[in-house]
Design a protein around this motif. Structure first.
Motif, short mmCIF file in Angstrom:
data_model
loop_
_atom_site.label_atom_id
_atom_site.label_comp_id
_atom_site.label_asym_id
_atom_site.label_seq_id
_atom_site.Cartn_x
_atom_site.Cartn_y
_atom_site.Cartn_z
N GLY A 90 84.67 62.36 56.43
CA GLY A 90 85.21 63.42 55.57
C GLY A 90 85.21 64.71 56.36
O GLY A 90 84.52 65.67 56.01
N ALA A 91 86.01 64.75 57.46
CA ALA A 91 85.84 65.78 58.49
C ALA A 91 86.91 66.85 58.52
O ALA A 91 86.86 67.72 59.37
CB ALA A 91 85.79 65.10 59.87
N SER A 92 87.88 66.82 57.59
CA SER A 92 89.07 67.65 57.81
C SER A 92 89.09 68.97 57.05
O SER A 92 89.92 69.83 57.35
CB SER A 92 90.33 66.85 57.45
OG SER A 92 90.33 66.50 56.08
N THR A 93 88.21 69.14 56.09
CA THR A 93 88.18 70.39 55.33
C THR A 93 86.74 70.73 54.95
O THR A 93 85.83 69.91 55.09
CB THR A 93 89.01 70.30 54.02
OG1 THR A 93 88.45 69.26 53.20
CG2 THR A 93 90.47 69.98 54.29
N GLY A 94 86.54 71.94 54.45
CA GLY A 94 85.29 72.33 53.83
C GLY A 94 84.06 72.14 54.69
O GLY A 94 84.06 72.43 55.89
N TYR A 95 83.00 71.63 54.06
CA TYR A 95 81.73 71.47 54.75
C TYR A 95 81.79 70.41 55.85
O TYR A 95 81.08 70.50 56.85
CB TYR A 95 80.62 71.13 53.76
CG TYR A 95 80.19 72.31 52.92
CD1 TYR A 95 79.72 73.48 53.54
CD2 TYR A 95 80.24 72.28 51.53
CE1 TYR A 95 79.31 74.56 52.78
CE2 TYR A 95 79.84 73.36 50.77
CZ TYR A 95 79.37 74.50 51.39
OH TYR A 95 78.98 75.59 50.64
N GLY A 96 82.64 69.39 55.69
CA GLY A 96 82.77 68.39 56.73
C GLY A 96 83.37 68.97 58.00
O GLY A 96 82.87 68.75 59.11
N LEU A 97 84.45 69.73 57.86
CA LEU A 97 85.06 70.39 59.01
C LEU A 97 84.09 71.36 59.66
O LEU A 97 83.95 71.39 60.89
CB LEU A 97 86.33 71.12 58.56
CG LEU A 97 87.03 71.97 59.62
CD1 LEU A 97 87.53 71.11 60.78
CD2 LEU A 97 88.19 72.76 59.00
#
Length: 396
Positions: free
Chosen positions: A47-54
């Protein structure tokens, strides 16, 4: 094409590639302007593309010089449709990582599936060897169980009885009263299946079985608790039940990993403007009131500030990571300051359509919402043509 924001309720259906890229670079610049950290070396962010994951991926790469793999479900541009914001964010991240000489790979697909888990593990084994940090930051309204094929859909509802409170249409500023019917038992079951900890457990089990984790690997997932104003629809509702399952999973994973020196945590983070939170009645109005006060007090943080603090003040410090009585890391400490929350409660009682712009930062909320999709970024002329087709470097 000329790309302008187009919204439908709490959904923005377009994204701007340059706006997204500029904001990713701003987050990178923030991390690079702060001291380097002694942290992970090989990081998987699911879950790397937005928000806390990014933000987790950016802090790992540019704060600790870590190699990273990002797993996410985003779409490229097609015809007259732009790519998703997460696609543009990831493209910008991968370009910056390559320029910095960091190993970095992207896998696009359904993180819930066995296929994507296997593909990710193959990539880890061939390129990185083993992972020492797994960040689980998946936000999805729907999940297909990888073994049974059952399709689960989550709902945002209270439990037990109808919930009534104030809410706001953040596009128009109209404050109204909303009444939300309670969830059924099956809706609760499905929400836990989507937003609980089963898939996180499956990821760690698969990584361990493949010998793709270091002995002292850390894994962390993100949660939100919030104040009593939002508890009925969030903490004590279907989402809260799912997050209780996530916490149980963290405890199970910690027991599973600690025999070799590994750790598992839940990090409770601050309220954030996201497409998901915008869909939760009451929450946008609460965030607007909260942000006004935190900005006035100089304590407001976005994703990148939160995650940099998580890494440098909690996860990677000398000694034990400080946790609350439930074993959770609390990076929401500034939001949950009792004096601040008392001020928010006072504002809440007084809020109406007539005074919402005076008592809250609703305009700031709206700006942040469209900023998620690359709009409203200073210095960008949105009347100019933009190329919507953007390639992602090292897309596997």
């Amino acid at each position: 094409m000329i790309i302008q924001p187009k919204s439908r309720g709490f959904i923005c259906t377009t994204a701007h590639p340059l706006g997204c890229a500029v904001q990713v670079q701003e987050q990178i610049n923030y991390v690079k302007s702060h001291p380097q950290l002694s942290g992970p070396k090989n990081v998987l962010v699911v879950g790397a593309s937005t928000g806390y994951g990014l933000a987790s991926r950016i802090v790992s790469a540019f704060g600790a010089n870590a190699n990273t793999i990002g797993v996410y479900f985003d779409k490229a541009a097609e015809g007259a449709r732009t790519a998703s914001a997460g696609w543009y964010n990831s493209a910008a991240f991968e370009t910056a990582a390559a320029e910095a000489g960091l190993k970095s790979y992207s896998i696009v697909g359904d993180a819930f599936s066995n296929e994507i888990k296997a593909k990710t593990i193959d990539l880890i084994k061939s390129e990185l060897g083993k992972i020492d940090l797994v960040v689980y930051s998946v936000a999805s309204p729907r999940r297909v169980h990888p073994d049974t094929g059952e399709v689960f859909s989550s709902v945002i509802k209270p439990l037990g009885e109808v919930y009534t409170n104030k809410t706001v249409n953040f596009h128009t500023g109209e404050v109204t009263e909303v009444a939300i019917e309670p969830a059924t038992e099956d809706e609760l079951r499905q929400t836990i299946a989507v937003m609980g900890g089963e898939d996180w457990q499956m990821w760690i089990d698969a990584l361990q079985a493949a010998d793709a984790l270091t002995a002292d690997a850390t894994t962390v997932a993100y949660n939100y608790i919030g104040p009593s104003i939002t508890h009925a629809v969030y903490r004590d509702g279907t989402i809260g039940a799912a997050k209780n399952h996530l916490l149980e999973t963290a405890h199970n994973l910690n027991d599973q990993l600690k025999s070799t020196g590994g750790r598992a945590f839940i990090s409770v983070n601050k309220a954030l403007v996201t497409q998901s939170s915008s869909a939760i009645p009451v929450v946008p109005l609460y965030i607007s009131a909260l942000y006004k006060l935190m900005k006035e007090q100089g304590t407001h943080e976005g994703c990148i500030e939160q995650i940099y603090r998580l890494f440098t003040e909690r996860l990677y410090i000398d000694g034990a990571t400080p946790v609350d009585e439930d074993g959770q890391i609390r990076i929401d400490d500034l939001e949950m300051n009792p004096e601040l929350q008392a001020e928010v409660a006072k504002i809440w009682e007084a809020l109406t359509t007539e005074n919402v712009y005076d008592l809250t930062d609703l305009e700031g909320y709206r700006d942040e919402f469209f900023g998620l999709f690359g709009f409203g970024v200073e210095g960008i002329n949105y009347e100019l043509d933009s190329e919507p087709n953007v390639d992602i470097h090292n897309l596997k």
